[in-house]
Design an enzyme around this catalytic site. Sequence first.
Site, mmCIF file in Angstrom:
data_model
loop_
_atom_site.group_PDB
_atom_site.id
_atom_site.type_symbol
_atom_site.label_atom_id
_atom_site.label_comp_id
_atom_site.label_asym_id
_atom_site.label_seq_id
_atom_site.Cartn_x
_atom_site.Cartn_y
_atom_site.Cartn_z
ATOM 1 C CG HIS A 292 29.989 28.501 16.736
ATOM 2 N ND1 HIS A 292 28.769 28.832 16.218
ATOM 3 C CD2 HIS A 292 30.748 28.130 15.667
ATOM 4 C CE1 HIS A 292 28.784 28.662 14.908
ATOM 5 N NE2 HIS A 292 29.971 28.242 14.546
ATOM 6 C CG ASP B 56 25.833 30.250 17.223
ATOM 7 O OD1 ASP B 56 26.251 29.082 17.081
ATOM 8 O OD2 ASP B 56 26.502 31.149 17.749
ATOM 9 C CG HIS B 57 26.141 25.004 13.567
ATOM 10 N ND1 HIS B 57 27.144 25.885 13.258
ATOM 11 C CD2 HIS B 57 26.761 23.847 13.862
ATOM 12 C CE1 HIS B 57 28.304 25.281 13.359
ATOM 13 N NE2 HIS B 57 28.110 24.032 13.723
HETATM 14 C C1 BG6 Z 1 31.642 26.780 11.638
HETATM 15 C C2 BG6 Z 1 32.996 27.363 11.365
HETATM 16 O O1 BG6 Z 1 30.731 27.777 12.003
HETATM 17 O O2 BG6 Z 1 31.746 25.840 12.688
HETATM 18 C C3 BG6 Z 1 33.987 26.274 11.023
HETATM 19 O O3 BG6 Z 1 32.899 28.282 10.289
HETATM 20 C C4 BG6 Z 1 34.000 25.195 12.079
HETATM 21 O O4 BG6 Z 1 35.297 26.808 10.858
HETATM 22 C C5 BG6 Z 1 32.579 24.749 12.395
HETATM 23 O O5 BG6 Z 1 34.746 24.108 11.587
HETATM 24 C C6 BG6 Z 1 32.552 23.825 13.583
HETATM 25 O O6 BG6 Z 1 31.262 23.306 13.722
HETATM 26 P P1 BG6 Z 1 31.015 21.842 14.256
HETATM 27 O O7 BG6 Z 1 29.528 21.701 14.297
HETATM 28 O O8 BG6 Z 1 31.669 20.909 13.294
HETATM 29 O O9 BG6 Z 1 31.652 21.803 15.609
#
Ligand code: BG6
Length: 507
Positions: free
Chosen positions: A252, A189-190
């Site tokens: 997230h 989960d980044h």
């Molecule tokens: C991804 C989603 O996991 O996270 C995207 O699939 C979203 O829809 C993105 O735009 C948002 O990540 P970050 O790091 O740009 O906030």
Amino acid sequence: MKQASHTLTAPAAVIVIFGAAGDLTKRKLLPALFNLASQKLLSSKVAMVGIDRVEMDSEAYRQNLNQEISSFVGKGFDQKLWDANVGRAYYMSGDFRNAESYKQLKEFLLEVDREQEAPGNYLFYLATPPSFFGVIATELGKAGLSQESDGQWRRIIIEKPFGRDLESARELNATLHRSFAEHQIYRIDHYLGKETVQNIMAYRFSNGTVEPIWNHRYIDNVQITVVESLGVEDRASYYEEAGALRDMIVNHLLAVLSVVGMEPPNSFSADAIRDEQIKVLRAIQPFDPQRVLSDAVRGQYGGGRMGKGDDVCAYRDEPGIAEDSPSETFVALKLMIDSWRWAGVPFYLRTGKRMPGRYSEVVIQYKHAPNMMFRGALERRKDIGSNQLVLRIQPNEGISMEFNAKVPGTAFNVSQVRMDFDYDDYFDESNTASGYETLIYDCLCGDATLFKRADNIEVCWELVQPILDVWKALPPRSFPNYASGSWGPEAADELLARDGNDWRVAK
Ligand code: BG6
């Protein structure tokens, strides 16, 4: 400013990327590997094997990378460093569904080990569409590539989305477990890799003054906002199936909630931390259909203007989107946590596309001071405001606290002021990291703290499953219900207004 940092080089391994020709590999994984190499966090015996359907040999792959990499790495790209490392990138064409490809891969990896004098550790990174997750894990298992022996480890990183509902997530966990043990599985989960999300733990648990007031006695409500100005872009087929609840909330936003809401763990070990996170997720009051109707808001963007900029089209007018699409591009939820710490404190979660900007932040809204002794202050209680702690995840990572101060002058007036900590002001590292650097590094080191365990994934799906069910049974009648460039549907404001609260407008 003194920084405590870990600068140990990660152990040598071959990183095998399934989906080497895909977007994620180019935009996130290769730049992350490059950034790790430039910070000297990778062993000189780390090699990378890209695998995909496109027919090509390693030499052609390297040439492709040579042409593209600088634009993907962007700021901080160093041609010399790249030239010194590109020889450790290999490519093998293969069909993810064909057992033969895995036999070839096994041979290929032995060759790479020999060439790079690598110790035979393999990290399999599944940067593929989710329909391949199960089959790749199964075939790796059948080919004997998941088996650990003689101190050689095998690990697998799974990207999101992990399942599309509770049942499919359980099935995927079961499939993975047939080939890999839980300690070998790293579910990404980044958001957990983001600096500021990790900093929430540092802020809470390394400062003596924070925890004593981190509870229902002092906190009125918590808001977690992750919004972006982008629309669906070129991901129509994925997004039509997913929608914002599956795309953002189940992973997230609940990940951020678990970091904000967890109890202090007894140690900084992966399982101690993850045990506490799962406890708080389990304590969230489940949704029943009635609560879905009252406490879950969905929205879909219509056309509109983004700031002073361009006019943009409605979601339903985007290429590849059905003209009566029921997919939500916005979700707001009110969650209650049944725990000693959080009794009675609403957690409001909100995510959406085509919002006025890209903001991810956690707002801790403290209660008012118990007694307003200042003259006339009772009527102006709302104006005087209560303390607000804002943990900014992006952009402008940092922490700010709003509190009341006396306005200079003979009259006794009170006004809100702000104390600000900006990462940039204190730490000199120009942080171009996306979160993937930390996650790949941690996986190579065998540290699973920032990855999701099977039980965490399933608890999150259990929580959102009733919402998916009710929304499926009752297709939305008012979509589109917010204009692009606005803060979402009115119902999202009403959700908080009912409790006498309002969303903080990100600044
Ligand atoms: C991804 C989603 O996991 O996270 C995207 O699939 C979203 O829809 C993105 O735009 C948002 O990540 P970050 O790091 O740009 O906030």
